[in-house]
Design an enzyme around this catalytic site. Sequence first.
Site, PDB file in Angstrom:
ATOM      1  N   SER A 142       2.553   1.019  -4.438  1.00 12.86           N
ATOM      2  CA  SER A 142       3.247  -0.212  -4.029  1.00 12.86           C
ATOM      3  C   SER A 142       4.762  -0.052  -3.999  1.00 12.86           C
ATOM      4  O   SER A 142       5.447  -0.856  -3.375  1.00 12.86           O
ATOM      5  CB  SER A 142       2.884  -1.358  -4.987  1.00 12.86           C
ATOM      6  OG  SER A 142       1.505  -1.609  -4.946  1.00 12.86           O
ATOM      7  N   ILE A 167      -5.261   9.584   0.755  1.00 16.89           N
ATOM      8  CA  ILE A 167      -4.767   9.791   2.112  1.00 16.89           C
ATOM      9  C   ILE A 167      -5.931   9.862   3.103  1.00 16.89           C
ATOM     10  O   ILE A 167      -6.748  10.800   3.065  1.00 16.89           O
ATOM     11  CB  ILE A 167      -3.893  11.071   2.196  1.00 16.89           C
ATOM     12  CG1 ILE A 167      -2.792  11.030   1.132  1.00 16.89           C
ATOM     13  CG2 ILE A 167      -3.336  11.241   3.609  1.00 16.89           C
ATOM     14  CD1 ILE A 167      -1.883   9.800   1.158  1.00 16.89           C
ATOM     15  N   CYS A 242       6.333   2.430   9.966  1.00 23.00           N
ATOM     16  CA  CYS A 242       4.986   2.899  10.328  1.00 23.00           C
ATOM     17  C   CYS A 242       3.943   1.951   9.742  1.00 23.00           C
ATOM     18  O   CYS A 242       2.947   1.610  10.399  1.00 23.00           O
ATOM     19  CB  CYS A 242       4.728   4.307   9.801  1.00 23.00           C
ATOM     20  SG  CYS A 242       5.943   5.521  10.325  1.00 23.00           S
ATOM     21  N   GLY A 343     -29.224 -13.605   0.986  1.00 24.52           N
ATOM     22  CA  GLY A 343     -30.089 -13.472  -0.180  1.00 24.52           C
ATOM     23  C   GLY A 343     -30.184 -12.029  -0.638  1.00 24.52           C
ATOM     24  O   GLY A 343     -29.243 -11.244  -0.472  1.00 24.52           O
ATOM     25  N   GLU A 367      -2.258  -0.344   2.832  1.00 19.80           N
ATOM     26  CA  GLU A 367      -1.240  -0.920   3.727  1.00 19.80           C
ATOM     27  C   GLU A 367      -0.577  -2.118   3.060  1.00 19.80           C
ATOM     28  O   GLU A 367      -0.276  -3.118   3.708  1.00 19.80           O
ATOM     29  CB  GLU A 367      -1.855  -1.331   5.071  1.00 19.80           C
ATOM     30  CG  GLU A 367      -2.452  -0.197   5.855  1.00 19.80           C
ATOM     31  CD  GLU A 367      -1.422   0.843   6.214  1.00 19.80           C
ATOM     32  OE1 GLU A 367      -0.224   0.510   6.203  1.00 19.80           O
ATOM     33  OE2 GLU A 367      -1.809   1.984   6.472  1.00 19.80           O
TER      34      GLU A 367
HETATM   35  C1  LIG Z   1      -9.456   4.059   1.052  1.00 19.30           C
HETATM   36  C2  LIG Z   1      -7.973   4.134   0.981  1.00 19.30           C
HETATM   37  C3  LIG Z   1      -7.262   4.790   1.982  1.00 19.30           C
HETATM   38  C4  LIG Z   1      -5.861   4.912   1.889  1.00 19.30           C
HETATM   39  N1  LIG Z   1      -5.181   5.609   2.869  1.00 19.30           N
HETATM   40  C5  LIG Z   1      -3.849   5.865   2.691  1.00 19.30           C
HETATM   41  C6  LIG Z   1      -3.146   6.710   3.605  1.00 19.30           C
HETATM   42  O1  LIG Z   1      -3.699   7.172   4.616  1.00 19.30           O
HETATM   43  N2  LIG Z   1      -1.853   7.016   3.348  1.00 19.30           N
HETATM   44  C7  LIG Z   1      -1.185   6.519   2.253  1.00 19.30           C
HETATM   45  O2  LIG Z   1      -0.021   6.860   2.066  1.00 19.30           O
HETATM   46  N3  LIG Z   1      -1.825   5.691   1.369  1.00 19.30           N
HETATM   47  C8  LIG Z   1      -3.141   5.367   1.563  1.00 19.30           C
HETATM   48  N4  LIG Z   1      -3.801   4.551   0.668  1.00 19.30           N
HETATM   49  C9  LIG Z   1      -3.102   4.094  -0.531  1.00 19.30           C
HETATM   50  C10 LIG Z   1      -2.744   2.617  -0.516  1.00 19.30           C
HETATM   51  O3  LIG Z   1      -1.749   2.342   0.404  1.00 19.30           O
HETATM   52  C11 LIG Z   1      -2.368   2.238  -1.957  1.00 19.30           C
HETATM   53  O4  LIG Z   1      -3.559   2.269  -2.708  1.00 19.30           O
HETATM   54  C12 LIG Z   1      -1.696   0.885  -2.073  1.00 19.30           C
HETATM   55  O5  LIG Z   1      -0.398   0.914  -1.528  1.00 19.30           O
HETATM   56  C13 LIG Z   1      -1.592   0.421  -3.538  1.00 19.30           C
HETATM   57  O6  LIG Z   1      -1.088   1.438  -4.337  1.00 19.30           O
HETATM   58  P1  LIG Z   1      -1.847   1.816  -5.709  1.00 19.30           P
HETATM   59  O7  LIG Z   1      -3.291   1.982  -5.396  1.00 19.30           O
HETATM   60  O8  LIG Z   1      -1.155   2.982  -6.288  1.00 19.30           O
HETATM   61  O9  LIG Z   1      -1.694   0.548  -6.619  1.00 19.30           O
HETATM   62  P2  LIG Z   1      -0.385   0.162  -7.472  1.00 19.30           P
HETATM   63  O10 LIG Z   1       0.817   0.247  -6.584  1.00 19.30           O
HETATM   64  O11 LIG Z   1      -0.381   0.947  -8.724  1.00 19.30           O
HETATM   65  O12 LIG Z   1      -0.673  -1.361  -7.804  1.00 19.30           O
HETATM   66  C14 LIG Z   1      -1.552  -1.759  -8.860  1.00 19.30           C
HETATM   67  C15 LIG Z   1      -1.622  -3.282  -8.922  1.00 19.30           C
HETATM   68  O13 LIG Z   1      -0.338  -3.818  -9.202  1.00 19.30           O
HETATM   69  C16 LIG Z   1      -0.037  -4.847  -8.275  1.00 19.30           C
HETATM   70  N5  LIG Z   1       1.421  -4.908  -8.086  1.00 19.30           N
HETATM   71  C17 LIG Z   1       2.202  -3.979  -7.500  1.00 19.30           C
HETATM   72  N6  LIG Z   1       3.495  -4.380  -7.501  1.00 19.30           N
HETATM   73  C18 LIG Z   1       3.507  -5.586  -8.110  1.00 19.30           C
HETATM   74  C19 LIG Z   1       4.545  -6.523  -8.413  1.00 19.30           C
HETATM   75  N7  LIG Z   1       5.814  -6.294  -8.086  1.00 19.30           N
HETATM   76  N8  LIG Z   1       4.211  -7.673  -9.064  1.00 19.30           N
HETATM   77  C20 LIG Z   1       2.931  -7.920  -9.394  1.00 19.30           C
HETATM   78  N9  LIG Z   1       1.904  -7.072  -9.118  1.00 19.30           N
HETATM   79  C21 LIG Z   1       2.201  -5.929  -8.486  1.00 19.30           C
HETATM   80  C22 LIG Z   1      -0.774  -4.453  -7.008  1.00 19.30           C
HETATM   81  O14 LIG Z   1      -0.965  -5.564  -6.149  1.00 19.30           O
HETATM   82  C23 LIG Z   1      -2.074  -3.917  -7.601  1.00 19.30           C
HETATM   83  O15 LIG Z   1      -2.950  -4.972  -7.873  1.00 19.30           O
HETATM   84  C24 LIG Z   1      -5.181   4.345   0.786  1.00 19.30           C
HETATM   85  C25 LIG Z   1      -5.909   3.640  -0.190  1.00 19.30           C
HETATM   86  C26 LIG Z   1      -7.279   3.518  -0.102  1.00 19.30           C
HETATM   87  C27 LIG Z   1      -8.028   2.774  -1.157  1.00 19.30           C
END
Ligand SMILES: Cc1cc2nc3c(=O)[nH]c(=O)nc-3n(C[C@H](O)[C@H](O)[C@H](O)COP(=O)(O)OP(=O)(O)OC[C@H]3O[C@@H](n4cnc5c(N)ncnc54)[C@H](O)[C@@H]3O)c2cc1C
Length: 387
Positions: A142, A167, A242, A343, A367
């Site tokens: 994030s 990724i 992007c 169901g 995203e």
């Molecule tokens: C199947 C899949 C495919 C993906 N494909 C790609 C890809 O092709 N390329 C790529 O770069 N990434 C990819 N991702 C990664 C995706 O973009 C990240 O999982 C996403 O951005 C969230 O990051 P994180 O999972 O590290 O969660 P974190 O960033 O660790 O967040 C954890 C929790 O904290 C919450 N949070 C974050 N910031 C705050 C805030 N300021 N205040 C309160 N709550 C907050 C979030 O909402 C979440 O609930 C993919 C993910 C999945 C599951």
Amino acid sequence: MPDGKTPDFLNLESFLSEEERQVRDTVARFVDERVLPIIAECFEHERFPMELVPQMAELGLFGPTFSDYGCAGLNEVAYGLIIQELERGDSGLRSFASVQSGLCMYPIHTYGSEEQKDRWLPLMARAKAIGCFGLTEPDGGSDPGSMKTFAQKRGGDWVINGAKMWITNGTLADVVVVWANTEGGIQGFLVEKGTPGYLTRDIAHKFSLRASVTSELFFDDCRLPDSSRLPHADGLEAPLSCLTQARYGIAWGAVGAATACYQAAMEFCRQRALFGTSLINKQHMQIRLADMVRRITSAQLLALQLGRLKDRGAVHPSQVSLAKWNNVRMALDIAREARDILGAGGISVECCPIRHMLNLESVVTYEGTETIHQLIVGREITGVGAF
Ligand SMILES: Cc1cc2nc3c(=O)[nH]c(=O)nc-3n(C[C@H](O)[C@H](O)[C@H](O)COP(=O)(O)OP(=O)(O)OC[C@H]3O[C@@H](n4cnc5c(N)ncnc54)[C@H](O)[C@@H]3O)c2cc1C
């Protein structure tokens, strides 16, 4: 309005051009004939249907909004309709297309050198080369500004160290657009499969997007010539731009996933007879189906207006965030509702709602999580960033 078909309660069809309708109908046929017959099996066995990719390329589904390098030159609404139909099939297949077009071809087209564009874009449009986008890291997605992957200038070369996680298309990809910190801020690099120091590994045991490849990327003293750097990408704004492309597509795609679940629920209600009559005659079922149409219709309006704004070059990223947040939440709620309406049968992969529901658990996270989009909209309306 014909029941059981794609809901079009407000006759949005009449606002589409002939070309937009044709594009949508072509992709809808492809999904009905080629995707739906195999997708449950792919999901169950955790297999990406690579065999569909050449036909997707023939249909012009990769980089469709570019009018050069062999791309189709369609407008943004037509692109949205492509994505909507692909996601009516499966979010995994749609993810493949989103990454290829919005997260890989887009940065090369926008930030690449002429040499990089000439090399990759014609190949990627024909799916002779597959791309992926490496931004998220194991320590958190994030907050990409705090990324640890680092590219150091050594002589005329760059040496990258770090790791990327989650990724899409990672192990399939011939080229990754990888984002790394440098002494001068965040930069993008094109790294080819097989480059020494660059390794990929699939992430197994996913209960979501099982018909999609998700990988880890590792960079261990990965040395690249300066010609691998995207020369026009400067700072975090480049990868964020992007994401705006991909998030725009997701706003449309969610409508497709919701539509598939709505159709499954409608068909089930027509066929299932309980307490002496079909479920379709029950007031409570009609309210649930009507509520689905209400929510799908609102999401369709958002997506279409966003597309028209984007075609005028007048869309703001916070508007895209509002639509991604609203439409994915709408689709996830409808998928869960449809799963319940079906169901016990609703827990089987033979019925699409549970597959869409599980997929949408990824779509609501990637995203930008729902929270991140809420905070982007919050910042826009208050002028205060509260991340
Ligand atoms: C199947 C899949 C495919 C993906 N494909 C790609 C890809 O092709 N390329 C790529 O770069 N990434 C990819 N991702 C990664 C995706 O973009 C990240 O999982 C996403 O951005 C969230 O990051 P994180 O999972 O590290 O969660 P974190 O960033 O660790 O967040 C954890 C929790 O904290 C919450 N949070 C974050 N910031 C705050 C805030 N300021 N205040 C309160 N709550 C907050 C979030 O909402 C979440 O609930 C993919 C993910 C999945 C599951």
